[in-house]
Design a protein around this motif. Structure first.
Motif, mmCIF file in Angstrom:
data_model
loop_
_atom_site.group_PDB
_atom_site.id
_atom_site.type_symbol
_atom_site.label_atom_id
_atom_site.label_comp_id
_atom_site.label_asym_id
_atom_site.label_seq_id
_atom_site.Cartn_x
_atom_site.Cartn_y
_atom_site.Cartn_z
ATOM 1 N N VAL A 78 42.059 38.024 59.771
ATOM 2 C CA VAL A 78 42.093 37.057 60.642
ATOM 3 C C VAL A 78 43.183 35.844 60.074
ATOM 4 C CG1 VAL A 78 39.925 37.680 61.613
ATOM 5 C CG2 VAL A 78 40.155 35.946 59.638
ATOM 6 N N PRO A 79 43.756 34.693 60.739
ATOM 7 C CA PRO A 79 44.506 33.796 60.438
ATOM 8 C C PRO A 79 43.461 32.888 59.413
ATOM 9 C CG PRO A 79 44.649 33.780 62.781
ATOM 10 C CD PRO A 79 43.558 34.894 62.471
ATOM 11 N N GLY A 80 44.492 32.205 58.382
ATOM 12 C CA GLY A 80 43.753 31.390 57.641
ATOM 13 C C GLY A 80 43.173 31.783 56.548
ATOM 14 N N THR A 81 43.491 33.315 55.923
ATOM 15 C CA THR A 81 42.682 33.797 55.036
ATOM 16 C C THR A 81 43.673 33.933 53.557
ATOM 17 O OG1 THR A 81 43.312 36.045 56.004
ATOM 18 C CG2 THR A 81 41.015 35.295 56.068
ATOM 19 N N GLY A 82 44.967 33.366 53.963
ATOM 20 C CA GLY A 82 45.797 33.219 52.780
ATOM 21 C C GLY A 82 46.812 34.250 52.660
ATOM 22 N N ASN A 122 55.705 26.053 43.109
ATOM 23 C CA ASN A 122 55.125 25.678 41.954
ATOM 24 C C ASN A 122 53.627 26.590 42.109
ATOM 25 O OD1 ASN A 122 56.408 23.925 40.652
ATOM 26 N ND2 ASN A 122 55.791 22.200 42.279
ATOM 27 N N LEU A 123 53.522 27.128 43.413
ATOM 28 C CA LEU A 123 52.307 27.920 43.604
ATOM 29 C C LEU A 123 52.310 29.047 42.958
ATOM 30 C CD1 LEU A 123 50.152 27.895 45.960
ATOM 31 C CD2 LEU A 123 51.521 29.536 47.295
ATOM 32 N N THR A 124 50.925 29.458 42.274
ATOM 33 C CA THR A 124 50.675 30.650 41.503
ATOM 34 C C THR A 124 49.280 31.149 42.103
ATOM 35 O OG1 THR A 124 49.320 29.530 39.663
ATOM 36 C CG2 THR A 124 51.793 29.792 39.500
ATOM 37 N N PHE A 125 48.990 32.123 41.401
ATOM 38 C CA PHE A 125 47.597 32.858 41.805
ATOM 39 C C PHE A 125 46.650 32.105 41.442
ATOM 40 C CE2 PHE A 125 49.804 37.254 41.197
ATOM 41 C CZ PHE A 125 49.977 37.397 42.675
ATOM 42 N N LYS A 126 46.577 31.195 40.637
ATOM 43 C CA LYS A 126 45.604 30.000 40.088
ATOM 44 C C LYS A 126 45.284 29.139 41.549
ATOM 45 C CE LYS A 126 46.360 30.227 35.283
ATOM 46 N NZ LYS A 126 46.665 29.252 34.116
ATOM 47 N N ASP A 127 46.444 29.099 42.406
ATOM 48 C CA ASP A 127 46.008 28.363 43.447
ATOM 49 C C ASP A 127 45.473 28.995 44.829
ATOM 50 O OD1 ASP A 127 47.242 25.971 42.381
ATOM 51 O OD2 ASP A 127 49.184 27.142 42.325
ATOM 52 N N VAL A 128 44.989 30.296 44.528
ATOM 53 C CA VAL A 128 44.667 31.196 45.595
ATOM 54 C C VAL A 128 43.258 31.518 45.172
ATOM 55 C CG1 VAL A 128 44.923 33.387 46.972
ATOM 56 C CG2 VAL A 128 47.003 32.069 46.028
ATOM 57 N N GLY A 129 42.214 31.086 45.916
ATOM 58 C CA GLY A 129 40.826 31.441 45.723
ATOM 59 C C GLY A 129 40.029 32.555 46.607
ATOM 60 N N GLY A 130 39.343 33.538 46.210
ATOM 61 C CA GLY A 130 38.638 34.224 47.002
ATOM 62 C C GLY A 130 39.131 35.368 47.363
ATOM 63 N N GLN A 131 40.273 35.720 46.536
ATOM 64 C CA GLN A 131 40.974 37.006 46.923
ATOM 65 C C GLN A 131 41.443 37.918 45.896
ATOM 66 O OE1 GLN A 131 41.431 37.926 50.116
ATOM 67 N NE2 GLN A 131 41.095 36.153 51.385
ATOM 68 N N GLU A 132 40.346 38.033 44.848
ATOM 69 C CA GLU A 132 40.463 38.715 43.716
ATOM 70 C C GLU A 132 41.077 39.992 43.842
ATOM 71 O OE1 GLU A 132 38.371 36.575 43.934
ATOM 72 O OE2 GLU A 132 38.662 35.075 42.592
#
Length: 287
Positions: free
Chosen positions: A52-56, A8-18
């Motif tokens: 770094v880790p945690g950036t998606g 169900n994951l899409t680009f709308k679920d990812v922030g700050g990485q345009e």
């Protein structure tokens, strides 16, 4: 062998990485969806997502696979490693053969530095494996297969330089922690909007505070998840589960408040004064 993903994951679920998303769209998503528009282009087929880790890095790759509706293989590079001579190389050959048979395919290899470290440092087995990977990546590029390889790493400096050249993993995309308070707010809203929350949350203050602490997307997800757990505890949800009186309707009262978030932030900041944010270790900052 292979890991599953959230379909169900899409680009709308990812922030700050345009910027990273724009690059992946133009170089993987659009060529898969509109192949005729790119038939005269020499396309990249290998990509390195680093930071770094945690950036998606994994998150954005999974979202890409869902957006492209492509065959998707997700694994840690070490999952293909065997103690038996020649078996690791054979596992990699099978992986790429299956990818070609099910085009279009996106292969995501997490922690790539663990399997493609620099050659010439005394590990003959590693050198042979790196040579095998080099050949497989070059074959994909040479034949313009609808196979795209995304490797992720926190330690770009550890990967053999030959793999990072054009024709292999030739496109490098850095994923950074949020650089502005607006990007932090965007990520906060992604996680808050999935849960009931009150209007007393000062997003501007919270965003600025997290920006000052160099919070990553994973940090922000942790904070909101923990705040929701605080709201559940405040509404005696866990107690009701323990004594068997919990009903689904009890969740209607679970609303994240500013107090729930403040409690997390206080613990987040003081539990270990020497704690660095996710990914902000001295080792990670070398890359």
């Amino acid at each position: 062998m292979f890991n599953t993903i959230n379909h169900n994951l899409t680009f709308k679920d990812v922030g700050g990485q345009e910027e990273a998303i724009k690059t992946l769209k133009r170089n993987i998503l659009f060529p898969i969806k509109y192949p005729n528009a790119f038939k005269h282009n020499s396309m990249n087929h290998g990509f390195l997502l680093y930071g770094v880790p945690g950036t998606g890095k994994t998150l954005v790759s999974e979202a890409l696979a869902n957006e492209a509706n492509a065959n998707f293989v997700k694994l840690n590079g070490n999952e293909l490693t065997s103690k038996w001579v020649g078996e690791s190389e054979e596992n990699w050959r099978k992986l790429f053969q299956q990818a070609k048979e099910k085009q279009p395919t996106i292969i995501l290899i997490d922690e790539f530095d663990g399997v493609a470290s620099k050659r010439g440092e005394g590990d003959v087995h590693n050198d042979k494996l790196v040579n095998q990977i080099l050949g497989l990546l070059s074959d994909v590029e040479k034949n313009n297969y609808q196979v795209y390889v995304i490797a992720t790493t926190n330690r770009k400096d550890m990967i053999d330089k030959a793999i990072l050249r054009p024709g292999r993993l030739g496109m490098h995309i850095e994923l950074k922690p949020p650089q502005t308070s607006e990007e932090v707010t965007q990520i906060l809203n992604i996680y808050l909007n999935k849960r009931s929350h009150s209007k007393d949350i000062n997003l501007e203050k919270l965003s600025n505070d997290l920006l000052d602490k160099h919070a990553t997307g994973a940090d922000i997800a942790y904070i909101i998840n923990s705040a929701y757990e605080n709201a559940m505890e405040r509404n005696l949800i866990y107690e009701k589960m323990d004594n068997g009186t919990f009903t689904d309707s009890d969740m209607q009262n679970v609303i994240i408040t500013a107090e729930d978030i403040e409690k997390v932030m206080k613990d987040f900041n003081t539990k270990d004064k020497k704690r660095t944010m996710i990914g902000f270790t001295k080792q990670a900052n070398k890359s």
